[in-house]
Motif scaffolding. Structure first.
Motif, short mmCIF file in Angstrom:
data_model
loop_
_atom_site.label_atom_id
_atom_site.label_comp_id
_atom_site.label_asym_id
_atom_site.label_seq_id
_atom_site.Cartn_x
_atom_site.Cartn_y
_atom_site.Cartn_z
N UNK A 55 -0.45 59.68 76.51
CA UNK A 55 0.44 58.78 75.79
C UNK A 55 0.14 58.86 74.30
N UNK A 56 1.16 58.79 73.49
CA UNK A 56 1.02 58.77 72.04
C UNK A 56 1.44 57.40 71.54
N UNK A 57 0.68 56.85 70.63
CA UNK A 57 0.93 55.52 70.10
C UNK A 57 1.27 55.62 68.62
N UNK A 58 2.29 54.89 68.20
CA UNK A 58 2.65 54.87 66.79
C UNK A 58 3.25 53.52 66.46
N UNK A 59 3.21 53.19 65.19
CA UNK A 59 3.87 51.97 64.72
C UNK A 59 5.02 52.40 63.82
N UNK A 60 6.13 51.71 63.97
CA UNK A 60 7.30 51.97 63.16
C UNK A 60 7.37 50.87 62.10
N UNK A 61 7.49 51.27 60.85
CA UNK A 61 7.48 50.33 59.74
C UNK A 61 8.67 50.57 58.83
N UNK A 62 9.13 49.52 58.18
CA UNK A 62 10.11 49.65 57.10
C UNK A 62 9.40 49.17 55.84
N UNK A 63 8.97 50.11 55.02
CA UNK A 63 8.19 49.80 53.84
C UNK A 63 9.09 49.70 52.62
N UNK A 64 8.75 48.80 51.71
CA UNK A 64 9.57 48.59 50.52
C UNK A 64 9.71 49.86 49.69
N UNK A 65 8.62 50.58 49.53
CA UNK A 65 8.63 51.75 48.65
C UNK A 65 9.03 53.04 49.35
N UNK A 66 8.74 53.17 50.66
CA UNK A 66 8.93 54.44 51.36
C UNK A 66 10.00 54.41 52.44
N UNK A 67 10.62 53.26 52.69
CA UNK A 67 11.66 53.19 53.70
C UNK A 67 11.09 53.16 55.11
N UNK A 68 11.84 53.70 56.06
CA UNK A 68 11.44 53.70 57.46
C UNK A 68 10.42 54.81 57.70
N UNK A 69 9.22 54.45 58.19
CA UNK A 69 8.17 55.43 58.44
C UNK A 69 7.55 55.19 59.80
N UNK A 70 6.93 56.22 60.33
CA UNK A 70 6.19 56.14 61.58
C UNK A 70 4.76 56.54 61.29
N UNK A 71 3.81 55.77 61.84
CA UNK A 71 2.39 56.05 61.62
C UNK A 71 1.72 56.20 62.98
N UNK A 72 1.16 57.36 63.25
CA UNK A 72 0.51 57.62 64.54
C UNK A 72 -0.87 56.99 64.57
N UNK A 73 -1.20 56.42 65.72
CA UNK A 73 -2.50 55.78 65.90
C UNK A 73 -3.21 56.40 67.09
N UNK A 74 -4.43 55.95 67.32
CA UNK A 74 -5.19 56.39 68.49
C UNK A 74 -4.67 55.61 69.70
N UNK A 75 -5.36 55.72 70.80
CA UNK A 75 -4.99 55.03 72.03
C UNK A 75 -4.97 53.51 71.82
#
Length: 121
Positions: A55-75
């Protein structure tokens, strides 16, 4: 005739070696990093199942400066390298981070790292 074939082989070898070196050197660029405060909104915590039980885990964010981004995390939405726990975040939560980013890059990419969660609730 043999002399020309030898030169041709040498020329091809040098060309391929130079091409390989330039590609390798481009992938290992040296970046100067700075820390920056970035704020935004948590869109979702995403767990994607892949084959073979991975399984891959990531958080989806809408940042003020960078827009919609995805950040991969560990388990389980943790980042063991920076000792962060993203599992406490909730959908539609306003959040700020300290981000380590390359100085010459303006778009979010895989060189960005979240160092610290500032207003975790």
């Amino acid at each position: 005739m043999t002399y020309k074939k030898g030169l041709l082989v040498l020329f091809i070898f040098l060309g391929l070696s130079t091409n390989f070196y330039l590609r390798l050197n481009k992938n290992n660029e040296n970046f100067n990093f700075i820390n920056e405060k970035v704020c935004g909104l948590v869109i979702r915590l995403d767990e994607r199942y892949q084959n073979r039980g991975v399984s891959y885990y990531s958080i989806q964010l809408r940042l003020e400066k960078y827009g919609f981004v995805s950040y991969r995390t560990d388990a389980n939405f943790k980042d063991n390298f920076f000792n962060l726990d993203f599992s406490k975040l909730k959908k539609d939560q306003n959040i700020c981070f300290i981000v380590k980013k390359p100085t010459n890059i303006k778009n979010w990419n895989n060189k960005f790292s979240i160092l610290k969660i500032l207003n975790e609730e």
